[in-house]
Write a protein that holds these residues in place. Structure first.
Motif, short mmCIF file in Angstrom:
data_model
loop_
_atom_site.label_atom_id
_atom_site.label_comp_id
_atom_site.label_asym_id
_atom_site.label_seq_id
_atom_site.Cartn_x
_atom_site.Cartn_y
_atom_site.Cartn_z
N MET B 283 0.83 -1.21 0.00
CA MET B 283 0.00 0.00 0.00
C MET B 283 0.86 1.26 0.00
O MET B 283 0.66 2.18 -0.79
CB MET B 283 -0.93 0.01 1.22
CG MET B 283 -1.81 1.25 1.28
SD MET B 283 -2.64 1.46 2.88
CE MET B 283 -1.36 2.34 3.80
N TRP B 284 1.86 1.29 0.89
CA TRP B 284 2.72 2.48 0.96
C TRP B 284 3.54 2.65 -0.32
O TRP B 284 3.76 3.76 -0.78
CB TRP B 284 3.63 2.44 2.19
CG TRP B 284 2.88 2.80 3.44
CD1 TRP B 284 2.51 1.97 4.45
CD2 TRP B 284 2.33 4.08 3.78
NE1 TRP B 284 1.80 2.64 5.41
CE2 TRP B 284 1.67 3.95 5.02
CE3 TRP B 284 2.33 5.34 3.16
CZ2 TRP B 284 1.04 5.01 5.66
CZ3 TRP B 284 1.69 6.40 3.81
CH2 TRP B 284 1.05 6.23 5.04
N LEU B 286 2.58 1.79 -3.32
CA LEU B 286 1.67 2.33 -4.32
C LEU B 286 1.42 3.82 -4.09
O LEU B 286 1.40 4.62 -5.02
CB LEU B 286 0.33 1.58 -4.27
CG LEU B 286 0.33 0.15 -4.79
CD1 LEU B 286 -0.96 -0.57 -4.37
CD2 LEU B 286 0.46 0.14 -6.31
N LEU B 287 1.22 4.16 -2.81
CA LEU B 287 0.96 5.56 -2.48
C LEU B 287 2.17 6.43 -2.83
O LEU B 287 2.02 7.53 -3.38
CB LEU B 287 0.61 5.66 -0.99
CG LEU B 287 -0.06 6.93 -0.50
CD1 LEU B 287 -1.30 7.25 -1.34
CD2 LEU B 287 -0.45 6.80 0.96
N ASN B 288 3.36 5.92 -2.55
CA ASN B 288 4.57 6.66 -2.91
C ASN B 288 4.67 6.87 -4.41
O ASN B 288 5.07 7.94 -4.87
CB ASN B 288 5.82 5.93 -2.40
CG ASN B 288 6.09 6.24 -0.96
OD1 ASN B 288 5.64 7.28 -0.46
ND2 ASN B 288 6.79 5.36 -0.28
N LYS B 290 2.20 7.08 -6.45
CA LYS B 290 1.22 8.11 -6.82
C LYS B 290 1.75 9.51 -6.48
O LYS B 290 1.57 10.46 -7.23
CB LYS B 290 -0.12 7.87 -6.10
CG LYS B 290 -0.93 6.72 -6.68
CD LYS B 290 -2.20 6.48 -5.84
CE LYS B 290 -2.78 5.11 -6.12
NZ LYS B 290 -3.60 5.07 -7.35
N LEU B 291 2.39 9.61 -5.31
CA LEU B 291 2.97 10.90 -4.91
C LEU B 291 4.04 11.33 -5.91
O LEU B 291 4.10 12.48 -6.32
CB LEU B 291 3.57 10.79 -3.50
CG LEU B 291 2.59 10.79 -2.33
CD1 LEU B 291 3.31 10.42 -1.04
CD2 LEU B 291 1.92 12.15 -2.17
N GLN B 292 4.90 10.39 -6.29
CA GLN B 292 5.96 10.69 -7.25
C GLN B 292 5.37 11.15 -8.58
O GLN B 292 5.87 12.10 -9.18
CB GLN B 292 6.79 9.42 -7.52
CG GLN B 292 7.67 8.98 -6.38
CD GLN B 292 8.86 9.89 -6.22
OE1 GLN B 292 9.36 10.42 -7.20
NE2 GLN B 292 9.29 10.11 -5.00
#
Lengths: 332, 332
Positions: B283-284, B286-288, B290-292
């Protein structure tokens, strides 16, 4: 610009100049700014670093690790003293995320390296204590740059090997030296995962007196183990040496190997490209940290996170759906 | 809700039901949604996954790697057929970031596992081809969940070992099996970095006919190498077996070791906690990503990035100052 800012800028200009002149007090003050958690100091530290960047990059950056008892301090003390005797300026920094910064521990660092502590061409700085490994390492990286700006041409970054600290240190240095205890067979068991793979050289220490035969036997076992791993660079296969920090033996050979490494890496261009990659990776790492901090400080994320993480851990919410949900809460 | 959305939701409800009933066509359709790059399919895939999550997690997730020529396909074909004969339902997925998805490569995957390809209790799916390893792996993770929901209780995730693919696969499975070629001494050299350290079991393949003695000799060298590394778990030291995928030898012993591993990990609680950590890390991750993506899509960052990166790489701008600058451009 208000008067206070102007004054702060003047101070930084002055500090940079004194630091570039190699004044130890200025270096110490600079590192204190780098290590401070106060936002104003943080800004001053960045201004100082930006100012002196042009004078950095000229040192040989060497990481040193080994388990407690391997003789790290003694070896660094002897090795560093050999180097200052040969005209080098040697800085010793440390990355120890477990350290608590007290008068005692500074004294500790100075007394455990008795020769270097009183050597005018050496500078010893204990590990900053900043909680996370990432935090500690960031400060050490910056301190390293300041030491270079102050004219130190050999930087030894010592680490105790807690958690990921070796990998972190390996990512900030040109060369990673692993000290090992003599011993063979079963005694070799339990080498920390990954340490063989980041070693640029293994030095079996305490190859002195009765320990000599055991050290040689350990060295050949390490050679066999390294043989099984694919070398990281086509220009360098990590050698295994036997040394004695206490008796000052094998350290000339060690320095010779470091020289060969540097020569080959510089000739191939890997020296500069590795440093460029390290700098870039560091920048992205810092930026990611800032993104994480901003994300976790977001009130909506804060409110939702415990439930979302719980559902993901228990297997009730797919990680993809969870990531999408958090991303949309953060507005991306 | 508009009619189209409602219809799409009905379709997903229906698809989920058929998938949970174990219909192969529904599983194939689900995986196609998971692998699709169309945003509408992406939403449907997340809805489908969320719907079936309660029925996932019951399989033994096994990663399998080995260099080309080690006999991965033959071994998986034989091993998987043994398992379906014993009443298991076996899915074979692949993570190969270099694959291009064509009719040919699907056919290739089916023909190189001749027995499993026609086995009603087996399901073979070639690697999605989605460019980055992260992208390929994310789709394989989701496909794995769908296979579990469709009743498959053994998932074999095969990887070719390009770049970081072994580590990535190790992070999505319960057990990581490394197949090795027989051979000894010099032939052992050049094992890919890190692969010994993520192996839960090493199986030296082709232990048949003339190869038997060489396989046994290789196995004892691997045992020696593994002895030097500290085990990852206090409940499991990776064993080294000799097997023959071709002659169906040693595979019963291999399955027996897998059973012991599962039993110990479940008894200690490590089985569940490892899975929970894997999900959370995913999850983290994937979230990273998306942030990138959001960061790099920001027009001000886009404009500034080449200069900033250049200055950092050349050592003219400290990484900390660069990260601060980019963060403030992004408004964090």
């Amino acid at each position: 610009m208000n008067a206070r800012l102007a004054s702060s800028r003047d101070n930084i200009d002055d500090l940079a100049e004194r630091l570039l002149n190699g004044q130890r007090a200025a270096l110490a003050r600079g590192i204190t700014l780098v290590e401070s958690k106060k936002p104003a100091h943080r800004e001053q530290a960045e201004a100082l670093l930006t100012k002196v960047m042009g004078a950095t990059g000229n040192a040989f950056r060497i990481g040193v690790t080994g388990v407690p008892g391997v003789g790290k301090s003694t070896t660094i003390d002897t090795f560093g003293s050999n180097l200052t005797a040969a005209g080098h300026k040697v800085a010793v920094l440390a990355v120890d995320p477990s350290s608590t910064r007290t008068g005692g521990s500074i004294l500790g660092d100075k007394t455990r390296m008795a020769q270097l502590a009183v050597d005018r061409n050496a500078y010893i700085r204990p590990s900053p204590s900043a909680g996370t490994l990432g935090g500690v390492a960031a400060k050490t990286r910056e301190s390293m740059l300041l030491c270079e700006a102050a004219g130190f041409d050999v930087i030894l970054v010592e680490t105790v090997g807690i958690g990921q600290s070796e990998t972190t240190v390996a990512q900030m240095v040109d060369f990673f030296l692993v000290l090992m205890l003599p011993g063979a067979g079963d005694e070799l068991q339990g080498i920390k995962k990954g340490v063989l793979e980041i070693a640029d050289l293994i030095a079996v220490n305490k190859a002195e007196g009765d320990g000599l035969i055991r050290a040689r036997s350990a060295a050949s076992e390490y050679r066999a183990a390294l043989n099984i791993l694919a070398p990281r660079s086509k220009y360098w296969s990590p050698p295994v040496l036997t040394i004695s920090g206490l008796a000052n033996e094998g350290l000339e050979d060690l320095w010779g190997q470091l020289g060969i490494f540097k020569e080959r890496m510089q000739a191939s261009g890997d020296w500069e490209s590795k440093r460029a990659e390290q700098q870039l990776a560091w920048m992205w790492g810092l930026l990611n940290e800032k993104l994480q901090t901003a994300l976790k400080a977001n009130p909506e994320i804060k409110a939702a996170l415990p439930d979302v993480e719980g559902a993901v851990k228990s297997g009730n919410l797919p990680a993809t759906a969870a990531a999408s949900k958090l991303a949309s809460l953060f507005g991306i």
